[in-house]
Design an enzyme around this catalytic site. Structure first.
Site, PDB file in Angstrom:
ATOM      1  N   ARG A 136      76.827 -51.009 -47.982  1.00 55.20           N
ATOM      2  CA  ARG A 136      78.078 -52.031 -47.670  1.00 55.20           C
ATOM      3  C   ARG A 136      78.189 -52.847 -48.694  1.00 55.20           C
ATOM      4  O   ARG A 136      80.126 -52.751 -48.803  1.00 55.20           O
ATOM      5  CB  ARG A 136      77.534 -52.775 -46.328  1.00 55.20           C
ATOM      6  CG  ARG A 136      77.634 -51.128 -45.370  1.00 55.20           C
ATOM      7  CD  ARG A 136      77.380 -52.053 -43.928  1.00 55.20           C
ATOM      8  NE  ARG A 136      77.484 -50.836 -42.931  1.00 55.20           N
ATOM      9  CZ  ARG A 136      76.887 -50.755 -41.206  1.00 55.20           C
ATOM     10  NH1 ARG A 136      77.231 -51.996 -41.288  1.00 55.20           N
ATOM     11  NH2 ARG A 136      77.498 -49.608 -40.665  1.00 55.20           N
ATOM     12  N   TYR A 139      84.810 -45.758 -45.776  1.00 56.83           N
ATOM     13  CA  TYR A 139      83.246 -45.349 -45.786  1.00 56.83           C
ATOM     14  C   TYR A 139      82.227 -46.157 -45.922  1.00 56.83           C
ATOM     15  O   TYR A 139      82.513 -47.545 -46.025  1.00 56.83           O
ATOM     16  CB  TYR A 139      82.825 -44.090 -47.022  1.00 56.83           C
ATOM     17  CG  TYR A 139      82.971 -44.518 -48.216  1.00 56.83           C
ATOM     18  CD1 TYR A 139      83.305 -45.791 -48.354  1.00 56.83           C
ATOM     19  CD2 TYR A 139      83.461 -43.517 -49.005  1.00 56.83           C
ATOM     20  CE1 TYR A 139      82.928 -45.912 -50.240  1.00 56.83           C
ATOM     21  CE2 TYR A 139      83.011 -43.527 -50.243  1.00 56.83           C
ATOM     22  CZ  TYR A 139      83.468 -44.872 -50.849  1.00 56.83           C
ATOM     23  OH  TYR A 139      83.234 -45.250 -52.612  1.00 56.83           O
ATOM     24  N   GLU A 140      81.137 -45.804 -45.486  1.00 50.54           N
ATOM     25  CA  GLU A 140      79.188 -47.110 -45.187  1.00 50.54           C
ATOM     26  C   GLU A 140      79.838 -48.101 -43.900  1.00 50.54           C
ATOM     27  O   GLU A 140      79.371 -49.103 -43.672  1.00 50.54           O
ATOM     28  CB  GLU A 140      79.768 -47.916 -46.987  1.00 50.54           C
ATOM     29  CG  GLU A 140      78.933 -46.541 -47.611  1.00 50.54           C
ATOM     30  CD  GLU A 140      77.554 -45.865 -47.346  1.00 50.54           C
ATOM     31  OE1 GLU A 140      77.502 -46.362 -46.700  1.00 50.54           O
ATOM     32  OE2 GLU A 140      77.064 -45.386 -47.823  1.00 50.54           O
ATOM     33  N   GLY A 141      80.919 -46.421 -42.881  1.00 47.58           N
ATOM     34  CA  GLY A 141      81.391 -48.418 -41.787  1.00 47.58           C
ATOM     35  C   GLY A 141      82.633 -48.403 -41.705  1.00 47.58           C
ATOM     36  O   GLY A 141      82.814 -49.041 -42.819  1.00 47.58           O
TER      37      GLY A 141
END
Lengths: 596, 596
Positions: free
Chosen positions: A297, A438-440
């Site tokens: 992140r 992406y990645e949250g």
């Protein structure tokens, strides 16, 4: 040159805002002072400008392709990746025990930015490998570590994160991939994973998949998820590659951007089961995955800064060259380069200020990470850990959202040419669009900010940060310059808006969760905006102090002008965001789902 | 169905905000009341939903292509265009004298929105034809009118606007295309035009190019530009098609979006000169071109609303179907469709409120256009003309900028799927990106707003609009409902911010042009935001009055909720924009061009 690494700005932030001298006093970082940072950044700039950046457009025009289960990357990627590993770039921040260079994140983060500016698609492969390394370092058995870590740290093998399934994206409770325990202690995995970045490619000899799956009989939901290593090729006892494992790439996606990076659908166990090795303990997979996720992140936040920087450079170059219309102030008699026009300047300054602000925020966060892991004093480690944890959703959420604004302005500066693909500005606009997802997603980052980072400690960390900001305001007031005063006024207003929101969120997260979470993204945008603006305000103070003393006056004056612009044009968004959160929650949920 | 025309919302705005009953009292519009509007919109919806909308994805996947000077449009476009002309849709707003239906813009604008929602690329062809018709109606000789207008109004032939050249984009003073007068009164044209939308295609028998060029000996700059009709095929005296004219498409562009619409490079005069016919008088070309431009600018604003509507519909459909995570309020025990999550709701409400607000603004502006042209009272015509002229940069600038925000949110609602091209959300994001650029960038609109629309009359029109808004605030106060009070408070703050900016701009446009123009785009964004929010506030009042009386209560309650959301989440951006303009001008130009 299509990209020039902003080494000077990075070193300014590393020296004066992240305080590398402090970092270099911590055990293990004795060699990692400003001189090392400068040497590493110069070398990194040379590599990325010369080798990686020229592959960015070819990667977009001739993306990775799939045939019969194999993925061919863009011509040139293999060779560039070989140079990347030979240069030791993968191991920069990783432990010397496994062949890394053990440098602080304060230096490593700047290198990550350069690699991503040079080529977002290319950089994703090392980014995912970093995550796999982190997970194994934290939770892997000695055997897993000795089998995989050196090869990953050298970049000889690459890593992936296998979380998403068609029905399970943000919601990992819905993961269905199955892991059956075998008598020999290994597992056999069955299932389908989607959106697997570099899930298959031709740049490395082996791919080490880290895979979330459920062991039979595990609890429902996220508490029944385990983490496994599933290598593309099994590894023999002597470290050589053995049989092909039962994990296969059945297709890659046709995407809006980052086209050179293959996004794979991976099928596990179609031919009897993919051999997997448990990482740590059963059912603690999510916890381990969060280690990878947190590193990733932060890195995706840096991707946002990186693409913004590149878009900015391209826009400046065009604005310096394109001749169109007379300046409104009559300063040029005929048509002038468009950089003379106030709105072009406003756009370029917005791009510049957002990029530099987010960079400063990210590097200060990186220094906190280093202190959280290396400082000898436990209470200092704890404070820095809390600060860093608070920064992760801001670096990820705010920097990636800002990259949409910056890359969009980058297109706009180019006018009609910006819409033509050959110009290249559009690629940044397309590439950046994945970053807040992406990645949250930004909403997931915002949930993290509301729940774990604010409500859980009743807003204590948030208020501690606000108190630090207040000190900067006092220093600005003491400076007394016009720029400092203008900046102080906006910083104060933004900090007060932030505190209002923190109070609201901390008070309502449990009592009225819809109200708190309705404001989660505006809260994140306010917090990111404030912290980036705060760091630029600190930069302004440093620049004022240093200016007139050396030969860097142009740079220092530019820093002052940029910081003031940020305050006057970007920090001023904060009160509106506060009003949205504190006084606008009810209208978010007022319309019934069926009324849309 | 991939698109459902929002007929109900359009008719609500046409009836209650644009006041179609008033329009129907004007000479020539006697038949154009609410019933006519409803009948036309229903028919228009059927055509666009059924015929045009299904071609939107194919147009993106299989764009127009160029071969040997000829352009083939996406399969299906030809047939759909034939149905478009057979239905008489091209002539909707054009005079009955030339075969049109003579309907007011108040109705026509809604039809334009539908066509653009259905297919932005397809809709561009009629949009350009509309502009050519306007120019010929205003400035064409009787001969030109009789030769071209009927064919254009029927859609049998299509029109183009040829302004841009490689060195002349926003700056038309730099136009170099040459027109040599011939003894027979015609001209021969020589030069290269770029970015010519539908400059070549296979959907119509002839293409009528309207071309800016310089006659030998004409003054330098914009005062030496003339406007010419240059048909692809010359027209015989009997109206039949004659020889191929010397204008040729040498290539089409490879673009970020609106891929189905061919963007041509046109070469004039490579084989001896393209035959051209002067429109109006020599050297008045820019004036006539502005007639086309103004019509086209309004229409491009409507394109912004149109793509926002379609992105909204797609996002709502996905949010209703995608299951992911438990609601934070515990209202559903297991995983729920994502429309239950507050941040998804915030995104959908933002998309909805912006779209409905801009639609209301555009339809009210259309009614002013109708009154400016058809009202029997000259002072009413004059006031409405001033209002409409003020609205054009807002409709164009604000609605297109907002379409970037809405289509970006549309991708975000889809999460990872949004980044996959097959999903379709990304197409809207790509398509929309041209809207704030063509027909005058947002900066060009903002210059118009600052110079011609605000500074020229010392802010009088702006203040007159603010006075009208103040009346709406009083009505909201009189209503006393919670929604009305919440809306009134934000509307008041935004109006005051607007007035502060108007005073600043009117005062500095001449004295300190850099300062005024540095704030031009934030001023435009503030003004557009305010006017759209004002119209939704009016809608709220109407909805409150009507609710409880009929069967439309769900619609009316939704309108109230949407208006309040707009006030609480979007109007609150206004004070920050004011601060940028009024207190941030110096920092825009502080950094020297060489310091970027």
């Amino acid at each position: 040159m299509s990209y020039t690494a902003p080494v000077k700005d990075m070193l300014f932030a590393i020296e004066h805002l992240a305080d590398i001298a402090q970092v270099a006093q911590m055990p293990g970082f004795e060699e990692a002072g400003l001189d090392t940072a400068a040497a590493v950044l110069e070398e990194c700039a040379r590599f990325n400008e010369g080798v990686v950046a020229p592959l960015n457009v070819p990667g977009d025009q001739n993306p990775s392709s799939w045939k019969d289960g194999a993925v061919s990357t863009t011509p040139g990627f293999r060779q560039a990746y070989a140079q990347f590993t030979e240069g030791g770039w993968q191991g920069l921040q990783h432990p010397t025990d496994f062949g890394g260079q053990g440098l602080p994140k304060t230096i490593g983060a700047a290198c990550v930015e350069m690699l991503n500016s040079a080529n977002l698609s290319f950089a994703l492969c090392p980014l995912l490998t970093d995550g796999a390394i982190e997970a194994l370092l934290t939770a892997g058995s000695d055997e897993l570590k000795s089998t995989y870590l050196e090869k990953l740290v050298s970049g000889e093998w690459t890593g992936t994160m296998n979380l998403t399934e068609p029905q399970a994206g943000s919601d990992l409770a819905l993961v269905r991939t199955r892991a059956d325990a075998q008598p020999d202690g290994t597992y056999k995995l069955f299932g389908t994973k989607i959106f697997i970045t570099y899930g298959e490619h031709d740049m490395a000899d082996n791919i080490v998949h880290l895979v979330l799956a459920r062991v039979a009989g595990a609890p429902e939901g996220v508490k029944g998820i385990s983490l496994f290593v599933v290598p593309k090729f099994l590894v023999n006892e002597d470290g050589s590659l053995g049989a092909r494992n039962d994990v296969h790439c059945v297709s890659i996606e046709h995407k809006l951007g980052i086209k050179a990076s293959p996004t794979a659908v991976l099928q596990f166990g179609d031919q009897g089961g993919a051999v997997g090795y448990l990482v740590g303990e059963e059912n603690r997979g999510l916890e381990y995955m969060f280690i990878m996720m947190n590193a990733a992140r932060y890195a995706v936040g840096v991707q946002g800064i990186a693409i913004a920087e590149r878009a900015y450079q391209k826009a400046v170059a065009y604005a310096r060259e394109r001749v169109q219309s007379r300046p409104v102030d009559g300063s040029v008699r005929g048509s002038a380069t468009i950089i003379h026009h106030p709105d072009v300047r406003r756009m370029l300054m917005t791009m510049r200020a957002l990029t530099e602000g987010c960079r400063a925020m990210a590097l200060v966060a990186a220094a906190a990470y280093d202190a959280a892991h290396h400082h000898p004093d436990e209470s200092v480690r704890r404070d820095n850990a809390a600060f860093y944890e608070f920064m992760v959703p801001l670096v990820k959420g705010y920097s990636t959202e800002m990259s949409l604004e910056v890359t969009s302005l980058g297109v706009q500066v180019h006018g009609g040419m910006g819409f033509i693909e050959e110009t290249g500005a559009a690629q940044y606009y397309r590439d950046a669009r994945i970053l807040p997802i992406y990645e949250g997603t930004t909403a997931i980052q915002a949930n993290d900010l509301v729940g774990r980072k604010t409500a859980r400690d009743g807003g204590a960390t948030a208020r501690a940060i606000a108190a630090q900001i207040e000190k900067t305001e006092a220093q600005l007031a003491a400076s007394g310059s016009e720029a400092a005063r203008a900046t102080a006024a906006r910083l104060t207003a933004a900090r007060q808006a932030f505190l209002d929101v923190v109070e609201f969120i901390a008070g309502s997260a449990k009592a009225d969760p819809n109200a708190a979470y309705a404001g989660s993204v505006p809260y994140l945008m306010l917090a990111g905006n404030l912290v980036a603006g705060w760091q630029l305000a600190r930069a302004l103070l440093v620049a004022e102090k240093l200016s007139g003393q050396g030969q860097d006056d142009a740079f220092l004056q530019a820093k002052i002008a940029t910081a003031r612009f940020y305050a006057e044009h970007i920090l001023v968004r904060a009160p509106g965001l506060r009003d949205e959160v504190v006084h606008g929650a009810a209208s978010v949920m007022a319309l019934a789902p069926e009324a849309f």
